[in-house]
Design a protein around this motif. Structure first.
Motif, PDB file in Angstrom:
ATOM      1  N   SER A  70       0.833  -1.205   0.000  1.00  9.09           N
ATOM      2  CA  SER A  70       0.000   0.000   0.000  1.00  9.09           C
ATOM      3  C   SER A  70       0.867   1.254   0.000  1.00  9.09           C
ATOM      4  O   SER A  70       2.054   1.225   0.368  1.00  9.09           O
ATOM      5  N   VAL A  71       0.247   2.368  -0.388  1.00 11.63           N
ATOM      6  CA  VAL A  71       0.963   3.646  -0.410  1.00 11.63           C
ATOM      7  C   VAL A  71       1.391   4.038   0.995  1.00 11.63           C
ATOM      8  O   VAL A  71       2.508   4.536   1.214  1.00 11.63           O
ATOM      9  N   SER A  72       0.510   3.811   1.982  1.00 13.81           N
ATOM     10  CA  SER A  72       0.844   4.182   3.364  1.00 13.81           C
ATOM     11  C   SER A  72       2.050   3.404   3.876  1.00 13.81           C
ATOM     12  O   SER A  72       2.901   3.953   4.593  1.00 13.81           O
ATOM     13  N   LEU A  86       4.529   2.207   2.018  1.00 13.04           N
ATOM     14  CA  LEU A  86       5.712   2.731   1.343  1.00 13.04           C
ATOM     15  C   LEU A  86       6.139   4.061   1.954  1.00 13.04           C
ATOM     16  O   LEU A  86       7.336   4.331   2.127  1.00 13.04           O
ATOM     17  N   LEU A  87       5.153   4.908   2.284  1.00 10.29           N
ATOM     18  CA  LEU A  87       5.481   6.204   2.899  1.00 10.29           C
ATOM     19  C   LEU A  87       6.101   6.007   4.281  1.00 10.29           C
ATOM     20  O   LEU A  87       7.037   6.721   4.659  1.00 10.29           O
ATOM     21  N   THR A  88       5.586   5.032   5.045  1.00 12.17           N
ATOM     22  CA  THR A  88       6.145   4.756   6.376  1.00 12.17           C
ATOM     23  C   THR A  88       7.594   4.286   6.273  1.00 12.17           C
ATOM     24  O   THR A  88       8.472   4.730   7.019  1.00 12.17           O
ATOM     25  N   VAL A  89       7.853   3.364   5.340  1.00 10.89           N
ATOM     26  CA  VAL A  89       9.220   2.866   5.140  1.00 10.89           C
ATOM     27  C   VAL A  89      10.146   4.009   4.734  1.00 10.89           C
ATOM     28  O   VAL A  89      11.276   4.131   5.231  1.00 10.89           O
ATOM     29  N   ALA A  90       9.677   4.853   3.818  1.00  9.53           N
ATOM     30  CA  ALA A  90      10.491   5.983   3.372  1.00  9.53           C
ATOM     31  C   ALA A  90      10.797   6.921   4.530  1.00  9.53           C
ATOM     32  O   ALA A  90      11.926   7.424   4.666  1.00  9.53           O
ATOM     33  N   ALA A  91       9.801   7.154   5.397  1.00 11.57           N
ATOM     34  CA  ALA A  91      10.007   8.040   6.538  1.00 11.57           C
ATOM     35  C   ALA A  91      11.022   7.453   7.515  1.00 11.57           C
ATOM     36  O   ALA A  91      11.890   8.168   8.044  1.00 11.57           O
ATOM     37  N   LEU A  92      10.950   6.135   7.765  1.00 15.16           N
ATOM     38  CA  LEU A  92      11.888   5.489   8.686  1.00 15.16           C
ATOM     39  C   LEU A  92      13.321   5.573   8.174  1.00 15.16           C
ATOM     40  O   LEU A  92      14.254   5.894   8.933  1.00 15.16           O
ATOM     41  N   PHE A  93      13.519   5.292   6.881  1.00 10.55           N
ATOM     42  CA  PHE A  93      14.876   5.343   6.332  1.00 10.55           C
ATOM     43  C   PHE A  93      15.383   6.779   6.239  1.00 10.55           C
ATOM     44  O   PHE A  93      16.580   7.032   6.413  1.00 10.55           O
ATOM     45  N   SER A  94      14.497   7.711   5.988  1.00 12.21           N
ATOM     46  CA  SER A  94      14.911   9.119   5.954  1.00 12.21           C
ATOM     47  C   SER A  94      15.357   9.568   7.338  1.00 12.21           C
ATOM     48  O   SER A  94      16.368  10.270   7.489  1.00 12.21           O
ATOM     49  N   THR A  95      14.600   9.157   8.357  1.00 12.26           N
ATOM     50  CA  THR A  95      14.971   9.506   9.738  1.00 12.26           C
ATOM     51  C   THR A  95      16.310   8.882  10.111  1.00 12.26           C
ATOM     52  O   THR A  95      17.152   9.508  10.774  1.00 12.26           O
ATOM     53  N   THR A  96      16.539   7.634   9.674  1.00 11.41           N
ATOM     54  CA  THR A  96      17.817   6.967   9.948  1.00 11.41           C
ATOM     55  C   THR A  96      18.973   7.704   9.270  1.00 11.41           C
ATOM     56  O   THR A  96      20.055   7.856   9.864  1.00 11.41           O
TER      57      THR A  96
END
Length: 333
Positions: free
Chosen positions: A8-10, A12-22
């Motif tokens: 789902s889009v949500s 993918l957005l969550t994964v992107a946010a986690l890796f961006s924060t890392t």
């Protein structure tokens, strides 16, 4: 095809946010270490701790997923790669113990798509060291419910005689298969020796394929029974023409039927025309057979003629009979 649900889009957005924060945490930490600074602002310290916690969680989950995938791949590999503990006949091939199988369907030995033997195995006159099969799978309700082997490639050692051709067994020798996997007919190989057919010497390394006749869009089926691909760096001689990059077809008596394409390897005089090296040459193309049977069709590149008949400046193809006599010059199509 087996349908696979997309994330789902949500998610993918969550994964992107986690890796961006890392990534932000990593840059922030390197800055603190190399600039030898510390965060004196209480708000910044709290934010840094929160980012650190998220980064650690992301790294932990990433490592966990990686380990699980690695484990699943090992299990999958074990299910699709088997070694025979005892001699066994599979696909009408007597395989010795120690044979390494690569399977199309998990844990189903009969579905092997490749087999490597610890010692030569005699298959259709070939001392085989490895076989490869193409498998056609039957799918019902997104599940593979059956399979049918369609052709077999045998790789081994030495030279093997197949349908009157001396084949290089170190290169794949191909066969079509019956539905049960038994060999039906010889279909292709690479010639091991220089071979003469219809006064043409085909060099070793020539690729040979059986044919049931070239089919055209208007329903016409040609009489060719063998297709021959001469190595691009090899030269053959046909009717006194030195040719490279040649693609020939032979009839059922192994007589030359057509040259689908070749290049003149040197400047060549035919009748009153001189053709430049590199010109495309065809023999007996279908579109000329009714008017000019068994004739050569040779391209005339601009400026390649040493002598040009009157009013032919725009003509780009010459037709010659097999003795070299010029029959006609045709305009470009």
């Amino acid at each position: 095809m087996i349908p696979i649900g997309l994330p789902s889009v949500s998610f993918l957005l969550t994964v992107a946010a986690l890796f961006s924060t890392t990534l932000i945490w990593l840059i922030w930490t390197l800055r603190l270490v190399f600039l030898r600074r510390s965060e004196n602002n209480r708000h910044k310290r709290l934010v840094y701790l929160l980012v650190t916690a998220i980064a650690f969680f992301t790294l932990f989950k990433t490592a966990d997923v990686y380990l699980q995938l690695t484990k699943e791949l090992r299990v999958s590999s074990a299910n699709y790669h088997l070694a025979l503990g005892a001699p066994q006949q599979l696909g009408h091939i007597d395989m010795p113990a120690g044979t390494q199988l690569q399977l199309a369907l998990a844990n189903l030995k009969d579905s092997f798509k490749a087999a490597s033997f610890p010692e030569p195995v005699l298959i259709s006159g070939i001392q085989a060291l490895r076989v490869e099969r193409d498998i056609s799978s039957a799918i019902n309700d997104s599940r593979i419910v059956g399979f049918t082997p369609t052709n077999l490639r045998v790789i081994g050692q030495g030279i093997s005689l197949q349908a009157g051709w001396y084949c290089d067994a170190t290169q794949p020798i191909e066969f079509t298969l019956n539905a049960d996997g038994e060999i039906s007919t010889f279909s292709a190989c690479t010639l091991a020796l220089d071979t003469t057919v219809d006064e043409i010497i085909l060099p070793a390394g020539t690729v040979l394929r059986a044919s049931t006749g070239k089919s055209y869009t208007d329903g016409f089926v040609d009489i060719d029974r063998w297709t021959v691909y001469v190595p691009s760096n090899a030269e053959i001689n046909v009717d006194g023409l030195a040719l490279t990059d040649a693609h020939l077809t032979l009839d059922n008596m192994r007589r030359l039927h057509e040259i689908g394409g070749a290049l003149l390897s040197r400047d060549t005089q035919l009748g009153d025309l001189k053709h430049a090296a590199g010109s495309t040459a065809r023999l007996n193309p279908r579109r000329l057979r009714e008017t000019y049977p068994a004739a050569w069709l040779i391209e005339i590149p601009d400026g390649s003629l040493s002598s040009t008949p009157p009013n032919t400046v725009h003509h780009t193809y010459a037709i010659h009979d097999r003795t070299g006599k010029t029959l006609a010059i045709l305009p470009a199509r």
